[in-house]
Write an enzyme that holds these catalytic residues in place. Structure first.
Site, PDB file in Angstrom:
ATOM      1  N   TYR A 220      84.134 -71.950 -28.313  1.00 18.14           N
ATOM      2  CA  TYR A 220      84.670 -72.992 -27.427  1.00 18.14           C
ATOM      3  C   TYR A 220      85.977 -73.456 -27.871  1.00 18.14           C
ATOM      4  O   TYR A 220      86.931 -73.358 -27.240  1.00 18.14           O
ATOM      5  CB  TYR A 220      83.732 -74.321 -27.564  1.00 18.14           C
ATOM      6  CG  TYR A 220      84.170 -75.516 -26.712  1.00 18.14           C
ATOM      7  CD1 TYR A 220      84.305 -75.385 -25.602  1.00 18.14           C
ATOM      8  CD2 TYR A 220      84.129 -76.826 -27.426  1.00 18.14           C
ATOM      9  CE1 TYR A 220      84.775 -76.298 -24.578  1.00 18.14           C
ATOM     10  CE2 TYR A 220      84.428 -77.776 -26.664  1.00 18.14           C
ATOM     11  CZ  TYR A 220      84.990 -77.845 -25.420  1.00 18.14           C
ATOM     12  OH  TYR A 220      85.404 -78.916 -24.497  1.00 18.14           O
ATOM     13  N   ALA A 221      86.152 -73.798 -29.140  1.00 16.70           N
ATOM     14  CA  ALA A 221      87.353 -74.226 -29.594  1.00 16.70           C
ATOM     15  C   ALA A 221      88.490 -73.000 -29.475  1.00 16.70           C
ATOM     16  O   ALA A 221      89.716 -73.215 -29.138  1.00 16.70           O
ATOM     17  CB  ALA A 221      87.249 -74.611 -31.021  1.00 16.70           C
TER      18      ALA A 221
END
Length: 257
Positions: A159-160
């Site tokens: 995600y990041a």
């Protein structure tokens, strides 16, 4: 009215049916936007899209809703083309689309990796690309990323990592489009009190996130609220135009760079 006012402007919001995107649409309509174009992902969010369209119209603005799975080939370009056909021009483009996965790297499959980068990176890149082609001069382009870009934490690698690319896309696009007066920025909210957050978190993690921000005691949930983010969005697509190429973490002191 100045050229950076919201009044009379046409706005496209990807993921604009509900949660943050839906509230942004309502807010910009209330602050004078002429037309809101609401993108929504699937039939599952159609009712929310219709409700947002109705709210926008009640605020005195025009509204259109277009459905598309933006991960499909050509879908992002098609949404922009439909927007131009319906409205005749585009002044503000906002991408709120995203997908979260909380999982150790060792347990993350190739299919999960591909899905995360398709939504959070490829769609974001295509949105910026098409916005650059379609925005009027002196337009505004904004992407929603994540405050995890300032975090040192396990389990959110895809995600990041996928959202991190958008920070670099934002800087490059701001340089490339600055000659036309277009500002390009990104906002990274902290963990928000929406289903987008709770679907990935176990109760212990929820309790931690609700206490982690410096200003958590002053939030009724302890988390970032969509209402906390909307004023920053409004500013950055209007009077905040002089800020460009930036990724701003708006999270009550949850993380910082």
């Amino acid at each position: 009215m100045t050229k950076h006012s919201i009044t009379g402007k046409t706005v496209l919001i990807a993921g604009g049916a509900k949660n943050l995107g839906g509230l942004i649409a309502r807010d910009l309509a209330q602050h004078g936007a002429r037309t809101l174009v609401i993108h929504y992902h699937s039939a599952e969010s159609e009712a929310a899209a219709r409700a947002t369209v109705q709210a926008v119209q009640q605020a005195g603005a025009q509204a259109f809703a277009f459905q598309a799975d933006l991960t499909q080939p050509g879908a992002v370009a098609t949404v922009f083309d439909k927007t131009l056909q319906a409205t005749g021009g585009l002044d503000i483009a906002i991408n709120t689309v995203g997908k979260v996965l909380k999982k150790p790297i060792a347990d993350t499959t190739d299919d999960e990796y591909d899905a995360m980068f398709a939504i959070n990176t490829k769609v974001a890149f295509q949105f910026i690309r098409e916005a650059g082609k379609h925005l009027n001069n002196n337009g505004k382009l904004l992407s929603i990323v994540t405050s995890l870009l300032g975090a040192y934490t396990p389990f959110y690698s895809t995600y990041a990592g996928a959202k991190a690319a958008v920070e670099h896309f934002t800087r490059a696009a701001s340089k490339e489009l600055g000659g036309r007066g277009i500002s390009v920025n990104a906002i990274g909210p902290g963990p928000m009190d929406t289903p987008f957050f709770y679907g990935q978190e176990e109760p212990q993690a929820v309790a931690y996130h609700k206490s982690a921000a410096a200003l958590s005691p002053f939030s009724h949930t302890g988390l970032t609220e969509v209402e906390d983010i909307v004023p920053h969005v409004r500013f950055m697509v209007s009077d905040g135009w002089w800020m460009t190429g930036q990724t701003i973490l708006v999270n009550g002191g949850y993380t910082t760079k």
